[in-house]
Design an enzyme around this catalytic site. Structure first.
Site, PDB file in Angstrom:
ATOM      1  N   VAL A  66       2.556  27.261  -8.528  1.00  0.00           N
ATOM      2  CA  VAL A  66       3.230  28.584  -8.166  1.00  0.00           C
ATOM      3  C   VAL A  66       2.993  29.431  -9.432  1.00  0.00           C
ATOM      4  O   VAL A  66       3.274  30.461  -9.180  1.00  0.00           O
ATOM      5  CB  VAL A  66       4.696  28.605  -7.871  1.00  0.00           C
ATOM      6  CG1 VAL A  66       4.953  27.390  -6.733  1.00  0.00           C
ATOM      7  CG2 VAL A  66       5.466  28.011  -8.829  1.00  0.00           C
ATOM      8  N   ASN A  92      12.136  26.505  -6.009  1.00  0.00           N
ATOM      9  CA  ASN A  92      12.604  25.477  -6.820  1.00  0.00           C
ATOM     10  C   ASN A  92      11.951  25.057  -8.031  1.00  0.00           C
ATOM     11  O   ASN A  92      12.340  24.861  -8.977  1.00  0.00           O
ATOM     12  CB  ASN A  92      12.891  24.355  -6.034  1.00  0.00           C
ATOM     13  CG  ASN A  92      13.432  23.252  -6.761  1.00  0.00           C
ATOM     14  OD1 ASN A  92      14.733  23.072  -7.393  1.00  0.00           O
ATOM     15  ND2 ASN A  92      12.641  22.016  -6.792  1.00  0.00           N
ATOM     16  N   TYR A 158      12.355  30.473 -21.060  1.00  0.00           N
ATOM     17  CA  TYR A 158      12.858  30.138 -19.762  1.00  0.00           C
ATOM     18  C   TYR A 158      13.932  30.838 -19.328  1.00  0.00           C
ATOM     19  O   TYR A 158      14.122  31.292 -17.991  1.00  0.00           O
ATOM     20  CB  TYR A 158      13.468  28.782 -19.941  1.00  0.00           C
ATOM     21  CG  TYR A 158      13.820  27.991 -18.694  1.00  0.00           C
ATOM     22  CD1 TYR A 158      13.016  27.641 -17.656  1.00  0.00           C
ATOM     23  CD2 TYR A 158      15.221  27.592 -18.933  1.00  0.00           C
ATOM     24  CE1 TYR A 158      13.572  26.799 -16.527  1.00  0.00           C
ATOM     25  CE2 TYR A 158      15.817  27.106 -17.746  1.00  0.00           C
ATOM     26  CZ  TYR A 158      15.089  26.693 -16.578  1.00  0.00           C
ATOM     27  OH  TYR A 158      15.404  25.971 -15.763  1.00  0.00           O
ATOM     28  N   LYS A 162      14.525  32.965 -15.809  1.00  0.00           N
ATOM     29  CA  LYS A 162      15.679  32.620 -14.639  1.00  0.00           C
ATOM     30  C   LYS A 162      16.289  33.980 -14.423  1.00  0.00           C
ATOM     31  O   LYS A 162      16.882  34.088 -13.416  1.00  0.00           O
ATOM     32  CB  LYS A 162      16.270  31.584 -15.331  1.00  0.00           C
ATOM     33  CG  LYS A 162      15.608  30.136 -14.980  1.00  0.00           C
ATOM     34  CD  LYS A 162      15.216  29.881 -13.680  1.00  0.00           C
ATOM     35  CE  LYS A 162      14.569  28.528 -13.569  1.00  0.00           C
ATOM     36  NZ  LYS A 162      13.867  28.129 -12.046  1.00  0.00           N
ATOM     37  N   THR A 192      18.126  14.877 -13.389  1.00  0.00           N
ATOM     38  CA  THR A 192      17.157  14.552 -12.617  1.00  0.00           C
ATOM     39  C   THR A 192      15.927  13.836 -13.444  1.00  0.00           C
ATOM     40  O   THR A 192      16.148  13.483 -14.562  1.00  0.00           O
ATOM     41  CB  THR A 192      16.185  15.965 -12.328  1.00  0.00           C
ATOM     42  OG1 THR A 192      16.131  16.747 -13.574  1.00  0.00           O
ATOM     43  CG2 THR A 192      17.349  16.945 -11.395  1.00  0.00           C
TER      44      THR A 192
END
Length: 248
Positions: A66, A92, A158, A162, A192
């Site tokens: 993406v 996501n 990051y 976000k 995760t």
């Protein structure tokens, strides 16, 4: 309860593992056909087969980075070519890079983080959101992070990306409303695949900072994702939901 996404088509980026995989499974179980996108086509195809076998829903696997503008275009075109519509888009896919100090973040590192976490969601939301608004409407769900509000020294690019993603939520909600709703899920620490590399002391410390005393399990994303994807959130747009176990 029936199937709240019956007859819908959902696109999930970063859909082959972690939170994305859980959302793909849940959306298919709720009656949606799914487009599973990630950089690794084999993993997407494996999940697509699982979804078809388990639910009978149609599932399309698409390789997509993406962070690449053209690949976002290709993903959108593939979804509409296969299904003729998209009702739900979940942005996501995300990533961060480790660095020893901020002054050692290279331009290439910075650009990669911004591209994956912000540029890609912008392009996909613009492309698919416009087509949703021109058709029957839809829902866009952005997956953000507590870093957007509480940036740590080793995740500043990051966190900035976000935070930008959360700004896009409000902008797109007003641009493509009233028929398209756009909302954010701001995730806390989730257990995760990526978290498997965290040191034990880091996992313990993160869990200690939550009111629930634990890391999120991947399945914990499902309720919030289904809420925003379905008509259950029909009067909710431009919102940010903290899904962080009471992190502070």
């Amino acid at each position: 309860m029936g199937k709240p996404l019956s007859g819908k088509v959902s696109v999930v980026t970063g859909g082959s593992r972690g939170l994305g995989r859980e959302m793909v499974r849940a959306f298919a179980a709720a009656g949606s056909d799914v487009v599973i996108a990630s950089r690794k086509l084999d993993a997407c195809e494996e999940l697509a087969r699982e979804v078809r076998d388990a639910t009978g829903q149609r599932a399309l696997a698409v390789a997509c980075n993406v962070g690449d503008w053209a690949q976002c275009d290709t993903l959108a075109d593939a979804a509409y070519a296969e299904f003729g519509r998209v009702d739900v888009l979940v942005n996501n896919a995300g990533m961060s890079l480790l660095y020893p100090r901020l002054d050692q973040v290279s331009e290439a590192m910075f650009d990669k983080v911004i591209a994956t976490n912000l540029k890609g969601p912008f392009r996909l939301s613009a492309l698919i959101g416009a087509r949703m608004a021109a058709g029957g409407g839809g829902s866009i769900v952005n997956i953000s992070s507590i870093e957007a509000a509480h940036p740590e020294p080793l995740a500043v690019p990051y966190a900035a990306a976000k935070a930008g993603l959360e700004a896009l939520t409000g902008g797109f909600a007003h641009t493509y409303g009233p028929s398209v709703r756009v909302n954010t899920i701001r995730c806390g620490p989730f257990d995760t695949d990526i978290a498997k590399a965290w040191p034990a002391e880091m996992r313990t410390e993160l869990a200690r900072h939550t009111a629930l005393g634990r890391l999120g399990a991947p399945a914990d994303i499902v309720g919030a994702a289904l809420f925003f994807a379905s008509d259950a959130s029909a009067y909710c747009t431009g919102a940010t939901l903290a899904l962080d176990g009471g992190f502070r």
